[in-house]
Design an enzyme around this catalytic site. Sequence first.
Site, PDB file in Angstrom:
ATOM      1  N   GLN A  36       0.823  -1.208   0.000  1.00  0.00           N
ATOM      2  CA  GLN A  36       0.000   0.000   0.000  1.00  0.00           C
ATOM      3  C   GLN A  36       0.861   1.265   0.000  1.00  0.00           C
ATOM      4  OE1 GLN A  36      -2.780  -0.339   3.265  1.00  0.00           O
ATOM      5  NE2 GLN A  36      -3.450  -2.358   2.616  1.00  0.00           N
ATOM      6  N   CYS A  37       1.934   1.233  -0.748  1.00  0.00           N
ATOM      7  CA  CYS A  37       2.908   2.323  -0.787  1.00  0.00           C
ATOM      8  C   CYS A  37       2.876   2.986  -2.164  1.00  0.00           C
ATOM      9  CB  CYS A  37       4.301   1.732  -0.517  1.00  0.00           C
ATOM     10  SG  CYS A  37       5.673   2.891  -0.618  1.00  0.00           S
ATOM     11  N   GLY A  38       3.258   4.236  -2.216  1.00  0.00           N
ATOM     12  CA  GLY A  38       3.367   4.919  -3.496  1.00  0.00           C
ATOM     13  C   GLY A  38       4.377   4.269  -4.426  1.00  0.00           C
TER      14      GLY A  38
END
Length: 159
Positions: A36-38
């Site tokens: 769930q990271c950029g």
Amino acid sequence: MEKSIFDLVVNGADGQPISMDKYKGRVLLIVNVASQCGFTPQYEALEKLHRAYKERGLTVLAFPSNDFGGQEPGSMDEIVQFCRTKYDVTFDVMEKVHAIGDQKHPLFQWLTAHSDSQEEVQWNFEKFLISRDGQLIARYGSRTSPDDADLVSDVEAAL
């Protein structure tokens, strides 16, 4: 502290121990990952790199970590499912670990101790390139994509 990365033991996604000695003679790209990271779209470039160079001796090892912004909260089954379905990942996804702090996994202790700066991992998708004989060649920050020209050149040189 272990002298060689090959002295370490890690756990696979199934929780079973794997001696890093298994990878002796291969070039490793070790990455702390999060779903769930950029930077999560880097999975696509990691897979492309893995497929392009695995026959020549590259192994990508992904270590999920929830240390940065709580961006890897899922169970191992959820993480593996995400990697396989969203990014068609075929490289090894290992057990979730701590990349920083008091509970930092021995692998990340070794990686940070053997890097030039010896500073803690800064964020998800930091990358460590390891030679066939277990030496740290280079460390790349999260913003360095796996298809970055310098990173790819370093991989090719190590192979």
